[in-house]
Design a protein around this motif. Sequence first.
Motif, PDB file in Angstrom:
ATOM      1  N   ARG A   1       0.862  -1.189   0.000  1.00 21.94           N
ATOM      2  CA  ARG A   1       0.000   0.000   0.000  1.00 21.94           C
ATOM      3  C   ARG A   1       0.896   1.236   0.000  1.00 21.94           C
ATOM      4  N   VAL A   2       0.815   1.989  -1.096  1.00 22.16           N
ATOM      5  CA  VAL A   2       1.702   3.139  -1.315  1.00 22.16           C
ATOM      6  C   VAL A   2       0.850   4.374  -1.577  1.00 22.16           C
ATOM      7  N   ALA A   3       1.169   5.463  -0.903  1.00 18.68           N
ATOM      8  CA  ALA A   3       0.454   6.733  -1.114  1.00 18.68           C
ATOM      9  C   ALA A   3       1.393   7.747  -1.754  1.00 18.68           C
ATOM     10  N   HIS A   4       0.804   8.684  -2.473  1.00 14.81           N
ATOM     11  CA  HIS A   4       1.537   9.748  -3.157  1.00 14.81           C
ATOM     12  C   HIS A   4       0.949  11.084  -2.697  1.00 14.81           C
ATOM     13  N   VAL A   5       1.727  11.867  -1.957  1.00 13.99           N
ATOM     14  CA  VAL A   5       1.308  13.215  -1.573  1.00 13.99           C
ATOM     15  C   VAL A   5       1.877  14.153  -2.635  1.00 13.99           C
ATOM     16  N   ALA A   6       1.007  14.561  -3.554  1.00  9.17           N
ATOM     17  CA  ALA A   6       1.423  15.281  -4.751  1.00  9.17           C
ATOM     18  C   ALA A   6       1.309  16.784  -4.555  1.00  9.17           C
ATOM     19  N   GLY A   7       1.773  17.519  -5.567  1.00  9.96           N
ATOM     20  CA  GLY A   7       1.664  18.965  -5.559  1.00  9.96           C
ATOM     21  C   GLY A   7       0.352  19.424  -6.171  1.00  9.96           C
ATOM     22  N   LEU A   8       0.394  20.558  -6.856  1.00  9.22           N
ATOM     23  CA  LEU A   8      -0.806  21.160  -7.431  1.00  9.22           C
ATOM     24  C   LEU A   8      -1.397  20.258  -8.518  1.00  9.22           C
ATOM     25  N   GLY A   9      -2.695  19.998  -8.408  1.00  9.58           N
ATOM     26  CA  GLY A   9      -3.332  19.036  -9.285  1.00  9.58           C
ATOM     27  C   GLY A   9      -3.395  19.436 -10.743  1.00  9.58           C
ATOM     28  N   GLU A  10      -3.348  20.750 -11.036  1.00  5.25           N
ATOM     29  CA  GLU A  10      -3.463  21.184 -12.427  1.00  5.25           C
ATOM     30  C   GLU A  10      -2.157  21.107 -13.197  1.00  5.25           C
ATOM     31  N   LEU A  11      -1.043  20.848 -12.507  1.00  7.77           N
ATOM     32  CA  LEU A  11       0.246  20.806 -13.180  1.00  7.77           C
ATOM     33  C   LEU A  11       0.420  19.485 -13.924  1.00  7.77           C
ATOM     34  N   ALA A  12       1.003  19.567 -15.129  1.00 12.32           N
ATOM     35  CA  ALA A  12       1.171  18.366 -15.953  1.00 12.32           C
ATOM     36  C   ALA A  12       2.051  17.339 -15.258  1.00 12.32           C
ATOM     37  N   HIS A  13       3.108  17.786 -14.578  1.00 17.93           N
ATOM     38  CA  HIS A  13       3.989  16.787 -13.970  1.00 17.93           C
ATOM     39  C   HIS A  13       3.321  16.100 -12.780  1.00 17.93           C
ATOM     40  N   THR A  14       2.399  16.787 -12.088  1.00 19.20           N
ATOM     41  CA  THR A  14       1.649  16.119 -11.019  1.00 19.20           C
ATOM     42  C   THR A  14       0.809  14.988 -11.595  1.00 19.20           C
ATOM     43  N   ARG A  15       0.104  15.266 -12.667  1.00 21.51           N
ATOM     44  CA  ARG A  15      -0.741  14.249 -13.293  1.00 21.51           C
ATOM     45  C   ARG A  15       0.099  13.114 -13.860  1.00 21.51           C
ATOM     46  N   ARG A  16       1.253  13.466 -14.419  1.00 22.20           N
ATOM     47  CA  ARG A  16       2.123  12.450 -15.015  1.00 22.20           C
ATOM     48  C   ARG A  16       2.664  11.509 -13.928  1.00 22.20           C
ATOM     49  N   ARG A  17       3.065  12.059 -12.791  1.00 25.09           N
ATOM     50  CA  ARG A  17       3.575  11.217 -11.704  1.00 25.09           C
ATOM     51  C   ARG A  17       2.485  10.315 -11.148  1.00 25.09           C
TER      52      ARG A  17
ATOM     53  N   GLU B   1      -0.957  17.667   6.844  1.00 22.17           N
ATOM     54  CA  GLU B   1      -2.394  17.365   6.921  1.00 22.17           C
ATOM     55  C   GLU B   1      -2.733  16.140   6.069  1.00 22.17           C
ATOM     56  N   ALA B   2      -2.177  16.084   4.847  1.00 15.29           N
ATOM     57  CA  ALA B   2      -2.432  14.937   3.983  1.00 15.29           C
ATOM     58  C   ALA B   2      -1.899  13.655   4.606  1.00 15.29           C
ATOM     59  N   THR B   3      -0.737  13.730   5.239  1.00 18.26           N
ATOM     60  CA  THR B   3      -0.165  12.550   5.885  1.00 18.26           C
ATOM     61  C   THR B   3      -1.055  12.052   7.010  1.00 18.26           C
ATOM     62  N   HIS B   4      -1.552  12.957   7.843  1.00 12.41           N
ATOM     63  CA  HIS B   4      -2.452  12.559   8.936  1.00 12.41           C
ATOM     64  C   HIS B   4      -3.704  11.867   8.393  1.00 12.41           C
ATOM     65  N   ARG B   5      -4.276  12.390   7.313  1.00 12.05           N
ATOM     66  CA  ARG B   5      -5.478  11.767   6.733  1.00 12.05           C
ATOM     67  C   ARG B   5      -5.168  10.361   6.231  1.00 12.05           C
ATOM     68  N   LEU B   6      -4.053  10.211   5.557  1.00  9.48           N
ATOM     69  CA  LEU B   6      -3.695   8.909   5.003  1.00  9.48           C
ATOM     70  C   LEU B   6      -3.446   7.890   6.106  1.00  9.48           C
ATOM     71  N   LEU B   7      -2.747   8.311   7.156  1.00  9.11           N
ATOM     72  CA  LEU B   7      -2.395   7.373   8.222  1.00  9.11           C
ATOM     73  C   LEU B   7      -3.579   7.043   9.133  1.00  9.11           C
ATOM     74  N   ALA B   8      -4.636   7.864   9.063  1.00 11.21           N
ATOM     75  CA  ALA B   8      -5.826   7.604   9.866  1.00 11.21           C
ATOM     76  C   ALA B   8      -6.801   6.655   9.177  1.00 11.21           C
ATOM     77  N   ALA B   9      -6.498   6.253   7.948  1.00 11.92           N
ATOM     78  CA  ALA B   9      -7.384   5.355   7.207  1.00 11.92           C
ATOM     79  C   ALA B   9      -7.392   3.967   7.850  1.00 11.92           C
ATOM     80  N   PRO B  10      -8.466   3.187   7.638  1.00 16.20           N
ATOM     81  CA  PRO B  10      -8.523   1.838   8.216  1.00 16.20           C
ATOM     82  C   PRO B  10      -7.344   0.963   7.801  1.00 16.20           C
ATOM     83  N   ARG B  11      -6.922   1.097   6.544  1.00 17.09           N
ATOM     84  CA  ARG B  11      -5.729   0.371   6.064  1.00 17.09           C
ATOM     85  C   ARG B  11      -4.749   1.401   5.508  1.00 17.09           C
ATOM     86  N   PRO B  12      -3.946   1.982   6.375  1.00 17.71           N
ATOM     87  CA  PRO B  12      -3.065   3.072   5.956  1.00 17.71           C
ATOM     88  C   PRO B  12      -1.915   2.561   5.085  1.00 17.71           C
TER      89      PRO B  12
END
Length: 350
Positions: free
Chosen positions: A197-213, A242-253
């Motif tokens: 289980r791998v999470a990606h905390v990305a940058g701005l969603g409208e940027l092409a490199h964010t979408r590409r990654r 904040e994003a990290t806290h949300r991800l780690l609080a999931a039932p299966r982090p």
Amino acid sequence: MRRLPARRPTIRDIARRAGVSESAVSFALNGRPGVSEGTRERVRRVAEQLGWQPSTAARALSGEGSATVGLVLARPARTLGVESFFLRLVSGVQEALAARGLGLLFQVVEDVAAECAVHRRWWAEHRVDGLLVVDPRADDPRPALLAGLGLPTVVIGAMDDPAWEPAPDGALSNLWADDAEAMDSVVARLDALGHRRVAHVAGLGELAHTRRRAAALRRAAERHGLHVTSVTTDYSDAQGAEATHRLLAAPRPPTAVVYDNDVMAVAGLAAAARRGLAVPADLSIVAWDDSVLCRSTHPPLTALARDTAAFGRRAAEELVALLDGAPARRTRDATPLLVERGSTGWAAAT
């Protein structure tokens, strides 16, 4: 048919349209006596209709150019004080430009619409001889604008959108690195370490490199049979935490998190500690773009490394080549390499 670049309006154009002499235009626009108020108003109205702006450089007035190139960054200003990537990029750009006696005009704006407005103003005012452009994005208004202005331009970052496709005889070059290949290397290593289980905390969603990654992460996950998720942020430490806290609080982090910059990775390390998690025993962390910050934490962070200052130098050198009359081209830079440190390890049994 390819549209020819727009030509900057001149005093001669204003004089011809207004039906007065060039000296009368100069008097009217500079607020000097010698013309009637009616003529002054007519000249100013014509100048506005033509989009004329006064040059702010004496060299531009003589037709010699401004000896300056421009870079506008459409990112939230609050995130730049803590992120080192652009500081290192600009230092490399400045080094290459200084070697040729060129200056750099740098401005930060809130969004791409404001960036376009700055480009138009710089062009009209003869402020710059060329442009460096960063952060290609989806539905980007800049390709059409830059084609119309005709300023030599180097785009830094992969240009996935067909709108960026340069004309063979155009003045738009591109320097890019393969984000997808870099993400593949990260996922392959995490898979080898047993992470499912791998999470990606990305940058701005409208940027092409964010979408590409994010897309590369999904494709790699399918090949390796992993569960993945991506969340977008503004690149700041606050949103990274904040994003990290949300991800780690999931039932299966997630058992591993990949961050799109060093600042968010450090914030994620702190967020994990606040939740009582050990890195890497409970959670592995990978940062995009290695820095002193990554090497200074405990444990030091595994990161994708490249010489960002050298990347900036090469972008500036591509622009100098365009200014010297070289043809436009696309150049692939080296793919960032994964440097393993203490923040990655075997996945914990779950």
